[in-house]
Every structure is written in C-alpha cells, then in structure tokens.
Design a protein around this motif. Sequence first.
Motif, PDB file in Angstrom:
ATOM      1  N   HIS A  20       0.859  -1.188   0.000  1.00 49.09           N
ATOM      2  CA  HIS A  20       0.000   0.000   0.000  1.00 49.09           C
ATOM      3  C   HIS A  20       0.895   1.239   0.000  1.00 49.09           C
ATOM      4  N   ARG A  21       0.755   2.047  -1.019  1.00 52.01           N
ATOM      5  CA  ARG A  21       1.643   3.202  -1.202  1.00 52.01           C
ATOM      6  C   ARG A  21       1.616   4.135   0.004  1.00 52.01           C
ATOM      7  N   ASN A  22       0.455   4.259   0.651  1.00 48.78           N
ATOM      8  CA  ASN A  22       0.350   5.163   1.794  1.00 48.78           C
ATOM      9  C   ASN A  22       1.261   4.755   2.933  1.00 48.78           C
ATOM     10  N   ASN A  23       1.459   3.440   3.115  1.00 47.99           N
ATOM     11  CA  ASN A  23       2.322   2.974   4.199  1.00 47.99           C
ATOM     12  C   ASN A  23       3.779   3.345   3.948  1.00 47.99           C
ATOM     13  N   LYS A  24       4.199   3.290   2.698  1.00 42.36           N
ATOM     14  CA  LYS A  24       5.563   3.712   2.364  1.00 42.36           C
ATOM     15  C   LYS A  24       5.727   5.202   2.633  1.00 42.36           C
ATOM     16  N   HIS A  25       4.700   5.975   2.294  1.00 37.39           N
ATOM     17  CA  HIS A  25       4.726   7.415   2.564  1.00 37.39           C
ATOM     18  C   HIS A  25       4.792   7.678   4.070  1.00 37.39           C
ATOM     19  N   ASP A  26       4.002   6.915   4.847  1.00 39.49           N
ATOM     20  CA  ASP A  26       3.999   7.083   6.303  1.00 39.49           C
ATOM     21  C   ASP A  26       5.379   6.814   6.897  1.00 39.49           C
ATOM     22  N   ASN A  27       6.023   5.765   6.419  1.00 41.21           N
ATOM     23  CA  ASN A  27       7.353   5.418   6.929  1.00 41.21           C
ATOM     24  C   ASN A  27       8.346   6.556   6.703  1.00 41.21           C
TER      25      ASN A  27
END
Length: 370
Positions: free
Chosen positions: A189-196
């Motif tokens: 999920h792209r959002n999780n990479k952004h969150d990290n």
Amino acid sequence: MKVRWAKQEELTGTIRGFSELFQNDSELLIENVKTTYRVLRVNEKLFFPVTINDKEWDNSFVCSPYTAYANYSKDEIKWKIKNKVVKKLLLLLLNIIAKWLRKGEIDKNIHINNFLLSTNPFPEWDGKEIEAITAFIVSEYPDHAIIFRSLNEYQHRSLLDLFKANGYDCIGSRQVYIFDLSKEAWLKHRNNKHDNKLIKRSGLQLINHEGMKDFLLQALELYRKLYLVKYSKFNPQFTLKYFQDCYDKKLVKFQGYVDEKGSLKAFSGVFTIDNTITSPLVGYDTDMPQKEGLYIHAAQLAILNKFETGLLLNLSSGAAGFKRMRGGQPSIEYSSLYLKHLSRSRRLRWQVLKTLSNKIGVPIIKKYKL
C-alpha cells in the motif's frame, strides 16, 4: 461444569489483572463509569469480565446503551452537522427519543466480556456455553438485559449465528477495521511507504514500553485532548491511576514518540486477548498541524505490534479512509442482546433501536464507507 461467578483465586493473567483493578470504586479508574464489576466462570479455562448497571445515565458508552444511543449521538450531531436548522431538528428529535429510552430502563443491563474499553476483544471461543450463560444470568438478574458488545462479522460470524440461534437480537453499532495481512502485503500500500518516510523525517524518538513509565501523565493528557475535548466527554474518562495500574500490571503495552524537548507527541496503548490486538488508548498533540502526521505515528505503533506478534489487529472505528488506504478490512460490529425475559415495553425500545440501526444505520455506514 456449571457456569457460575468466579472466585478471585481462580483467576490468572489479564482477567485477574483487570479484576484486581476494579475491586474498588470504578470511578477511581474511569471517572464516568459507575458499575459493579464481577467475573463469570464459563468453564475451567474461560472467564468473562462482567459489568452490572441499573440507571447510571451519565456513564460512558462502554457500559451504557443510553449514552451510546442518546448522549454520544447528541455530541456527534453537534460536531458533525453544520446546517443549524438540521442540527436543531435532529437534537429535538433525539431529546424525545432519549426520554422514551429512559422510561424503558435501557441502562438496566449486564455486559458480558466487558473490559470497559471502546472495543472488547473476545477470546477464542466456540460459543457452546451461550445457553448456559444466558440461563445463569437470567436466574441471577431477571430484570436486566444481557449484552455482548464488540462482535464483528470478520471475526465472529459463527458466534453471531449462535447468538441468534439462542434467541439473541443482534444490533449493528459501527464499522471497525481489521488488519489481517502480512507485512509484505501491507507495504504494497503506497500510503504505508509514505507514512514510513514521514515518521523517519519527523525526527521524533521512539519510546518503548519500559521508557514510557515517565510519560504516562503526558499520555493521559494527549488521550483526553483527543477523545474528551475533540470528540466527546462520553468516551471513557480514564484517570492517571488507570494508566499507571495498566502499565504496572502489563495489561496494556505503551509506546510513544518524544520530541527533542522531551515532550510526548503521540502514543499508543495496545491491549491483547488471545489472538486479537486492539488499541484503546491513543493520543497525539492535536494542537500541531495535521501535516506533521502525529496520528500516523500513533496508529502505526499499533499496526507494527500486529506484525511483531503475528496476531490480528482490530483498529476500531473512525478515520475510515486512513485505515482503508493502509490495508484495513471494514467489518460491521454488532451487539448481541438477550431480551426475552423482559417486559414487552422494554423489549419494544430495543426492537426500535434494532430496526433503526440494522435497516438504516448499517446501510448508510456501508454506502458511505464510514
């Protein structure tokens, strides 16, 4: 083995810890919870915490259906509805409904498996003792409704069917979000990479459970700012004693993020029963700009605990879009109620609530992905 009330010396682990917490006045731990706390022995290995209430109208929703359907709903209308005319009409209607519910003694009830949290995780249970539990409680408290909260379709489909087969009504309450995926799938999920990247860029220091001992007062303040000030005073009003006791007894695992000045900016407290993790204690600095992503910091702590343990995470309701975009599976949550022993007048109140919730509320929740 017959269902009966448990003795303190029979209890172990989390059940014993919570029972020790609530040996005295419940309001010392949760300011807006006045209840009688007991433990039910279902079989040699299974024990359920039980709360018993009569007409504590200002209690938190964790043990008060009246608050859930009337008081809390009023706060949500005030917070969410912007149109003044619509808001006024809805509040007028809700005041009428509230009086009707009080006349029906809707708060005269017993909650089973109630940890007095927004989400009560269930142990692994096949439900074969439902009939025996029901008979025992009816014999002990013949004037009280019997309620099992926090049953969701994803985890408890079989249990919900068994409750219905044993004469229970199932009333939809909200939509929760279940995280039951691998870390590899989560990272897709792209959002999780952004969150990290956001968390790494923030420069905040991660504090583990042991290090959180000195930050519990700050954690409580963050929780209160979020849940009691921003949302509703009818959320559980936990005290510092509650946070400290849960920490000392290791009933809740605390983690947080601290800035360079030693100020706690976000935290999560996770609670585990058998194969399910929940995060009932959460907070972040609501005065900070949203772009700082402090809610992301707090939420991800619970998600990472899921991957560390390999257990299923129930991340409760709220922030629906955020949770969906990060791998959360939506699931309708229900309360199962046994009412057959009550008067026709009292059953009628619940039947109306069931119709409103299941025929109107749940479809709206699903349609608008709330």
